[in-house]
Design a protein around this motif. Structure first.
Motif, PDB file in Angstrom:
ATOM      1  N   LEU A  89      13.662  46.731  53.914  1.00  0.00           N
ATOM      2  CA  LEU A  89      14.097  46.976  55.287  1.00  0.00           C
ATOM      3  C   LEU A  89      15.533  47.502  55.323  1.00  0.00           C
ATOM      4  CD1 LEU A  89      13.483  46.712  58.336  1.00  0.00           C
ATOM      5  CD2 LEU A  89      14.376  44.368  58.198  1.00  0.00           C
ATOM      6  N   VAL A  90      16.423  46.897  54.525  1.00  0.00           N
ATOM      7  CA  VAL A  90      17.816  47.339  54.482  1.00  0.00           C
ATOM      8  C   VAL A  90      17.904  48.738  53.867  1.00  0.00           C
ATOM      9  CG1 VAL A  90      20.119  46.826  53.595  1.00  0.00           C
ATOM     10  CG2 VAL A  90      18.652  44.963  54.351  1.00  0.00           C
ATOM     11  N   ALA A  91      17.094  49.000  52.836  1.00  0.00           N
ATOM     12  CA  ALA A  91      17.090  50.323  52.213  1.00  0.00           C
ATOM     13  C   ALA A  91      16.626  51.395  53.191  1.00  0.00           C
ATOM     14  CB  ALA A  91      16.203  50.314  50.968  1.00  0.00           C
ATOM     15  N   ILE A  92      15.660  51.061  54.056  1.00  0.00           N
ATOM     16  CA  ILE A  92      15.208  52.009  55.075  1.00  0.00           C
ATOM     17  C   ILE A  92      16.359  52.350  56.011  1.00  0.00           C
ATOM     18  CG2 ILE A  92      13.712  52.271  57.094  1.00  0.00           C
ATOM     19  CD1 ILE A  92      11.598  50.637  55.596  1.00  0.00           C
ATOM     20  N   LEU A  93      17.108  51.327  56.427  1.00  0.00           N
ATOM     21  CA  LEU A  93      18.248  51.557  57.307  1.00  0.00           C
ATOM     22  C   LEU A  93      19.280  52.464  56.653  1.00  0.00           C
ATOM     23  CD1 LEU A  93      19.779  50.876  59.944  1.00  0.00           C
ATOM     24  CD2 LEU A  93      20.728  48.887  58.749  1.00  0.00           C
ATOM     25  N   PHE A  94      19.464  52.314  55.344  1.00  0.00           N
ATOM     26  CA  PHE A  94      20.464  53.093  54.614  1.00  0.00           C
ATOM     27  C   PHE A  94      19.842  54.305  53.921  1.00  0.00           C
ATOM     28  CE2 PHE A  94      22.907  49.276  55.213  1.00  0.00           C
ATOM     29  CZ  PHE A  94      24.224  49.702  55.205  1.00  0.00           C
ATOM     30  N   ALA A  95      18.752  54.815  54.452  1.00  0.00           N
ATOM     31  CA  ALA A  95      18.084  55.965  53.820  1.00  0.00           C
ATOM     32  C   ALA A  95      19.035  57.144  53.686  1.00  0.00           C
ATOM     33  CB  ALA A  95      16.843  56.358  54.635  1.00  0.00           C
ATOM     34  N   GLY A  96      19.792  57.434  54.739  1.00  0.00           N
ATOM     35  CA  GLY A  96      20.742  58.540  54.687  1.00  0.00           C
ATOM     36  C   GLY A  96      21.842  58.331  53.660  1.00  0.00           C
ATOM     37  N   SER A  99      34.853  58.431  44.281  1.00  0.00           N
ATOM     38  CA  SER A  99      34.189  59.229  45.301  1.00  0.00           C
ATOM     39  C   SER A  99      34.908  59.267  46.642  1.00  0.00           C
ATOM     40  CB  SER A  99      32.760  58.704  45.518  1.00  0.00           C
ATOM     41  OG  SER A  99      32.802  57.376  45.968  1.00  0.00           O
ATOM     42  N   ALA A 100      36.144  58.838  46.706  1.00  0.00           N
ATOM     43  CA  ALA A 100      36.842  58.855  47.987  1.00  0.00           C
ATOM     44  C   ALA A 100      37.088  60.279  48.446  1.00  0.00           C
ATOM     45  CB  ALA A 100      38.157  58.101  47.885  1.00  0.00           C
ATOM     46  N   ARG A 101      37.331  61.188  47.506  1.00  0.00           N
ATOM     47  CA  ARG A 101      37.503  62.596  47.848  1.00  0.00           C
ATOM     48  C   ARG A 101      36.633  63.447  46.932  1.00  0.00           C
ATOM     49  NH1 ARG A 101      39.324  60.583  51.538  1.00  0.00           N
ATOM     50  NH2 ARG A 101      41.328  60.889  52.588  1.00  0.00           N
ATOM     51  N   ARG A 102      35.632  64.093  47.524  1.00  0.00           N
ATOM     52  CA  ARG A 102      34.724  64.896  46.722  1.00  0.00           C
ATOM     53  C   ARG A 102      34.847  66.362  47.123  1.00  0.00           C
ATOM     54  NH1 ARG A 102      31.159  61.701  43.921  1.00  0.00           N
ATOM     55  NH2 ARG A 102      30.864  59.586  44.703  1.00  0.00           N
ATOM     56  N   VAL A 103      34.611  67.233  46.200  1.00  0.00           N
ATOM     57  CA  VAL A 103      34.666  68.660  46.480  1.00  0.00           C
ATOM     58  C   VAL A 103      33.311  69.101  47.033  1.00  0.00           C
ATOM     59  CG1 VAL A 103      34.998  70.951  45.504  1.00  0.00           C
ATOM     60  CG2 VAL A 103      36.358  69.021  44.661  1.00  0.00           C
ATOM     61  N   GLN A 104      33.356  69.769  48.181  1.00  0.00           N
ATOM     62  CA  GLN A 104      32.121  70.228  48.803  1.00  0.00           C
ATOM     63  C   GLN A 104      31.493  71.347  47.968  1.00  0.00           C
ATOM     64  OE1 GLN A 104      30.577  69.060  51.518  1.00  0.00           O
ATOM     65  NE2 GLN A 104      28.927  70.458  51.014  1.00  0.00           N
ATOM     66  N   SER A 105      30.279  71.090  47.488  1.00  0.00           N
ATOM     67  CA  SER A 105      29.610  72.089  46.661  1.00  0.00           C
ATOM     68  C   SER A 105      28.156  72.271  47.053  1.00  0.00           C
ATOM     69  CB  SER A 105      29.692  71.685  45.175  1.00  0.00           C
ATOM     70  OG  SER A 105      29.078  70.428  44.972  1.00  0.00           O
ATOM     71  N   LYS A 106      27.721  71.585  48.106  1.00  0.00           N
ATOM     72  CA  LYS A 106      26.328  71.659  48.529  1.00  0.00           C
ATOM     73  C   LYS A 106      26.205  72.517  49.787  1.00  0.00           C
ATOM     74  CE  LYS A 106      24.902  68.680  45.385  1.00  0.00           C
ATOM     75  NZ  LYS A 106      23.987  69.047  44.305  1.00  0.00           N
ATOM     76  N   GLY A 107      25.032  73.085  49.964  1.00  0.00           N
ATOM     77  CA  GLY A 107      24.771  73.880  51.146  1.00  0.00           C
ATOM     78  C   GLY A 107      24.580  73.016  52.373  1.00  0.00           C
ATOM     79  N   ILE A 108      24.516  73.664  53.531  1.00  0.00           N
ATOM     80  CA  ILE A 108      24.382  72.944  54.795  1.00  0.00           C
ATOM     81  C   ILE A 108      23.058  72.204  54.890  1.00  0.00           C
ATOM     82  CG2 ILE A 108      23.350  74.896  56.019  1.00  0.00           C
ATOM     83  CD1 ILE A 108      25.915  72.356  57.373  1.00  0.00           C
ATOM     84  N   ALA A 109      22.052  72.655  54.137  1.00  0.00           N
ATOM     85  CA  ALA A 109      20.748  71.991  54.181  1.00  0.00           C
ATOM     86  C   ALA A 109      20.843  70.534  53.736  1.00  0.00           C
ATOM     87  CB  ALA A 109      19.750  72.746  53.301  1.00  0.00           C
ATOM     88  N   TRP A 110      21.746  70.246  52.791  1.00  0.00           N
ATOM     89  CA  TRP A 110      21.914  68.871  52.336  1.00  0.00           C
ATOM     90  C   TRP A 110      22.452  67.993  53.473  1.00  0.00           C
ATOM     91  CZ3 TRP A 110      20.250  67.381  47.559  1.00  0.00           C
ATOM     92  CH2 TRP A 110      19.980  68.399  46.645  1.00  0.00           C
ATOM     93  N   THR A 111      23.369  68.527  54.244  1.00  0.00           N
ATOM     94  CA  THR A 111      23.920  67.782  55.372  1.00  0.00           C
ATOM     95  C   THR A 111      22.858  67.544  56.435  1.00  0.00           C
ATOM     96  OG1 THR A 111      26.146  68.641  54.976  1.00  0.00           O
ATOM     97  CG2 THR A 111      25.672  67.804  57.183  1.00  0.00           C
ATOM     98  N   VAL A 112      22.058  68.574  56.720  1.00  0.00           N
ATOM     99  CA  VAL A 112      20.971  68.431  57.694  1.00  0.00           C
ATOM    100  C   VAL A 112      19.987  67.351  57.236  1.00  0.00           C
ATOM    101  CG1 VAL A 112      19.002  69.586  58.778  1.00  0.00           C
ATOM    102  CG2 VAL A 112      21.187  70.796  58.531  1.00  0.00           C
ATOM    103  N   ALA A 113      19.644  67.393  55.964  1.00  0.00           N
ATOM    104  CA  ALA A 113      18.717  66.399  55.421  1.00  0.00           C
ATOM    105  C   ALA A 113      19.292  64.987  55.559  1.00  0.00           C
ATOM    106  CB  ALA A 113      18.415  66.713  53.956  1.00  0.00           C
ATOM    107  N   LEU A 136      17.598  61.946  57.711  1.00  0.00           N
ATOM    108  CA  LEU A 136      17.274  60.665  57.090  1.00  0.00           C
ATOM    109  C   LEU A 136      18.025  59.510  57.755  1.00  0.00           C
ATOM    110  CD1 LEU A 136      17.211  61.638  53.303  1.00  0.00           C
ATOM    111  CD2 LEU A 136      15.275  60.903  54.712  1.00  0.00           C
ATOM    112  N   LEU A 137      19.234  59.774  58.215  1.00  0.00           N
ATOM    113  CA  LEU A 137      20.008  58.735  58.897  1.00  0.00           C
ATOM    114  C   LEU A 137      19.295  58.280  60.162  1.00  0.00           C
ATOM    115  CD1 LEU A 137      22.759  57.196  58.779  1.00  0.00           C
ATOM    116  CD2 LEU A 137      23.639  58.948  60.332  1.00  0.00           C
ATOM    117  N   VAL A 138      18.828  59.245  60.949  1.00  0.00           N
ATOM    118  CA  VAL A 138      18.114  58.919  62.183  1.00  0.00           C
ATOM    119  C   VAL A 138      16.750  58.308  61.871  1.00  0.00           C
ATOM    120  CG1 VAL A 138      17.070  59.884  64.273  1.00  0.00           C
ATOM    121  CG2 VAL A 138      19.309  60.706  63.501  1.00  0.00           C
TER     122      VAL A 138
END
Length: 342
Positions: free
Chosen positions: A124-131, A295-309, A313-315
């Motif tokens: 149940l907790v893992a489902i909540l933290f899916a994103g 991981s406090a500061r990471r370099v953005q290297s992923k496309g926008i699709a990763w953010t959308v995904a 998943l968060l919702v």
């Protein structure tokens, strides 16, 4: 015959009054609601006050709460506090509640322990933290470290990790769930009252972090420090609502301890920005940024699709959590709303 009939009617009325007001009346609770509240406040004070009684545990500009010597001293203080609170709770349950040893263990959530219920709670907790799991495990590539149990080794090798993921969850869930909730059951609080009242003690217990934060961050404006403390009170209380609900539903303290440790590790979910840029805010005590170094500061290297995904998943995780809250916490070991009638 009239006087005899009148006398019989009066006896009949007296019998109905006896049935209504005496025979059918519930027995008073084993302890008063005010007693349960007073003991809850006492346990909270027993847990927090010792931190300020010794120079080894008392925070100062020269000694932060994250210093190994301070953590060791605080672990000893918390252990003594838990033992004292545990002994007093067992005495009250047995002496005033007439609970047998088996009933005491059940009310404390110690036995029986259902590992199936624990697994369902963690699901149940893992489902909540899916994103967040997707961001940390897939986007940030931490999945390989998880499979190698790297986080566990880091916990065992660090006093801060030991405090945040072992001592903190165990001691806090023991006090504010395993000990305080049975006292409210003994006082015949309703289930809703227990779920929404007892976590407030848990939230208030974190208010002293405002004083510690002001000592170590004197240049931070007071308004921001207070806002930070209010925010912390809010999310600790929200977790407390969930923990109290699951504890009542499953009667399993192990589930709550593991869920607490997991939430401390994951931190608060990201609610804005692109994934892979920076970590979320830790849900644990102030200074518990267990992933700050890597991981406090990471370099953005992923496309926008990763953010959308991520946000999908968060919702979806929030919706799934809502839908599965009752099914995944259903258990034959649920705690009673009151002790057995004597």
């Amino acid at each position: 015959m009239a006087p005899i009939k009148l006398l019989a009617d009066r006896f009949s009325a007296l019998g109905k009054m006896y049935e209504q007001y005496f025979k059918g009346a519930q027995k008073p609770p084993a302890i008063a609601p005010t007693t349960a509240a007073a003991l809850s406040v006492l346990f909270t004070l027993i847990y927090v006050v010792p931190f300020y009684l010794s120079p080894q545990t008392r925070p100062s500009p020269q000694l932060t709460r994250d210093a190994p010597s301070s953590i060791r001293a605080r672990v000893q203080a918390v252990t003594c506090s838990c033992v004292a609170s545990f002994a007093l709770t067992v005495f009250v349950l047995h002496h005033y509640g007439n609970a047998s040893p088996q009933e005491v263990l059940k009310l404390l959530g110690f036995w029986p322990i259902s590992f199936l219920d624990t697994a369902k709670t963690m699901l149940l907790v893992a489902i909540l933290f899916a994103g967040p799991l997707f961001e940390a495990g897939v986007v940030d590539g931490d999945m390989k470290e998880w499979l190698r149990w790297q986080p566990v080794r880091e916990v065992l090798a660090s006093w801060i990790g030991y405090r945040n993921y072992v001592v903190g969850p165990v001691s806090e869930e023991l006090i504010w769930r395993s000990l305080i909730i049975p006292l409210h059951i003994l006082a015949r609080f309703s289930g809703k009252q227990i779920i929404f009242l007892t976590p407030l003690y848990f939230g208030i217990a974190h208010a002293h972090h405002l004083y510690e934060f002001r000592l170590t961050h004197p240049r931070t404006p007071l308004a921001l420090a207070v806002l930070r403390s209010v925010f912390q009170f809010t999310y600790t209380s929200l977790f407390g609502f969930f923990a109290a609900f699951v504890f009542l539903r499953t009667g399993n303290i192990l589930s709550i301890i593991l869920a607490h440790s997991f939430c401390n590790f994951m931190g608060l979910p990201r609610f804005w920005g692109r994934v892979g840029v920076e970590a979320g805010v830790p849900i644990g005590p102030p200074g518990a940024d267990k992933r700050a170094d890597e991981s406090a500061r990471r370099v953005q290297s992923k496309g926008i699709a990763w953010t959308v995904a991520y946000y999908v998943l968060l919702v979806a995780g929030a919706v799934g959590f809502y839908l599965q809250l009752f099914p995944l916490t259903e258990s034959i070991y649920a705690l009673p709303v009151a002790l057995r009638e004597q």
